[in-house]
Design a protein around this motif. Sequence first.
Motif, PDB file in Angstrom:
ATOM      1  N   THR A   1      -4.766 -16.702  -8.129  1.00  0.00           N
ATOM      2  CA  THR A   1      -4.061 -15.446  -8.405  1.00  0.00           C
ATOM      3  C   THR A   1      -3.759 -14.697  -7.117  1.00  0.00           C
ATOM      4  OG1 THR A   1      -5.096 -15.240 -10.579  1.00  0.00           O
ATOM      5  CG2 THR A   1      -4.201 -13.233  -9.610  1.00  0.00           C
TER       6      THR A   1
ATOM      7  N   LYS B   1       7.408  -8.028 -12.295  1.00  0.00           N
ATOM      8  CA  LYS B   1       6.867  -8.328 -13.619  1.00  0.00           C
ATOM      9  C   LYS B   1       5.687  -9.283 -13.515  1.00  0.00           C
ATOM     10  CE  LYS B   1      11.143  -7.588 -16.257  1.00  0.00           C
ATOM     11  NZ  LYS B   1      12.212  -8.235 -17.070  1.00  0.00           N
ATOM     12  N   ARG B   2       5.836 -10.281 -12.675  1.00  0.00           N
ATOM     13  CA  ARG B   2       4.743 -11.244 -12.501  1.00  0.00           C
ATOM     14  C   ARG B   2       3.549 -10.590 -11.824  1.00  0.00           C
ATOM     15  NH1 ARG B   2       1.717 -14.825 -14.599  1.00  0.00           N
ATOM     16  NH2 ARG B   2       0.913 -16.420 -13.171  1.00  0.00           N
TER      17      ARG B   2
ATOM     18  N   GLU C   1       1.611  -8.556 -14.321  1.00  0.00           N
ATOM     19  CA  GLU C   1       0.821  -9.413 -15.211  1.00  0.00           C
ATOM     20  C   GLU C   1      -0.465  -9.876 -14.529  1.00  0.00           C
ATOM     21  OE1 GLU C   1       3.301 -12.617 -16.378  1.00  0.00           O
ATOM     22  OE2 GLU C   1       4.653 -11.395 -17.589  1.00  0.00           O
TER      23      GLU C   1
ATOM     24  N   GLY D   1      -2.618  -7.191 -16.293  1.00  0.00           N
ATOM     25  CA  GLY D   1      -2.709  -7.833 -17.598  1.00  0.00           C
ATOM     26  C   GLY D   1      -2.284  -6.910 -18.718  1.00  0.00           C
ATOM     27  N   SER D   2      -3.170  -6.741 -19.708  1.00  0.00           N
ATOM     28  CA  SER D   2      -2.866  -5.875 -20.857  1.00  0.00           C
ATOM     29  C   SER D   2      -3.068  -4.398 -20.549  1.00  0.00           C
ATOM     30  CB  SER D   2      -3.755  -6.271 -22.041  1.00  0.00           C
ATOM     31  OG  SER D   2      -5.128  -6.149 -21.713  1.00  0.00           O
TER      32      SER D   2
END
Length: 340
Positions: free
Chosen positions: A153, A310-311, A314, A318-319
């Motif tokens: 990540t 956007k990536r 994420e 995350g949420s």
Amino acid sequence: MNENFIFQFLNLKKYRIYRHFLLIIFFCLALFNSEAEYIEPYETYSRIISIVMFLLLVYGNMYFLVPKFLFKNLYIKYTLSIAAIIIIATLIHRSSRYIYTEEVLLNSSQQDINLFSFSFVIIVVIAASASVKLFQKWVSNIQLISELKQAKTNAELEQLKNQINPHFLFNMLNNANVLTKKDPDKASQVLMKLSDLLRYQLYDSARNKVLLTSDIHFLEDFLNLEKVRRDNFDFLISKEGELNGIQIPPLLFISFVENAVKHNNDTSKSSFVNLYFNVQNNELYFKCENSKPLLKAVTKTGGLGLTNIKRRLELLYGSSHQLRIVESNDLFQVTLTIKL
């Protein structure tokens, strides 16, 4: 004592000596509180021998049999080893009839043991000690997988951030190149402001976190740079709530703002970009809205900017974030809510 502490106590190396100490103390208390079979001092000798056998059984299983056979999926060899241990332990226990005479026995009927019960006790001890090692191995594997995912990540985030910088730099240098022919003074101003922006990108954005106020100041410099380049452009930056001290990943909003500037250029009317920042109830609310030209320019959509952000969102949140994009005939609006 919460579940997290129990989990750490069973797994972390710094608690190893305490785990072994408690194990030995627990077995000694259980053994010395059991019913005596022999008169003293033979009962003490018997119990010391039992403790030594127990420790050899537990630690031999944990540090030799399990790593050598069970971790390598050699289940048949492991089973045969356990069977051999049960046979040897039974023979040692039964041999006591030849070592101790009946005069030292408190109850001669206790000399003969039940093979099934004795084997069951050994299996329980072996299973318990193997479970500890299997649990530690499972935790170690989970941590390794988590570290690998985090490394992947971080590498992806770094790659995405590195893609933003050249993209932004390319656009600004192209603008400066155009202005050198039309207005050298403005080109000089653009290059000076561009140096400030690059200084932020080279030094501040190299960190994992930056102050929200610093990132807003970066956006303000960027929009001022655009205002120098375009006469019919205006912008607004609104700040509400307690923004001081809030830290965010660097260059989190530049893609939205750059996209807004890129797609609102209109030679027939004045264009604008408005930014709103609000921090309340441990949430950061960001809104970017821009005017749209009457005649849409023929451009290819789906560039690096919005796709990257956007990536990144994420991967970073995350949420814990919500991104919403709304488009009308004359307005393009992006709203982003992040739980801090």
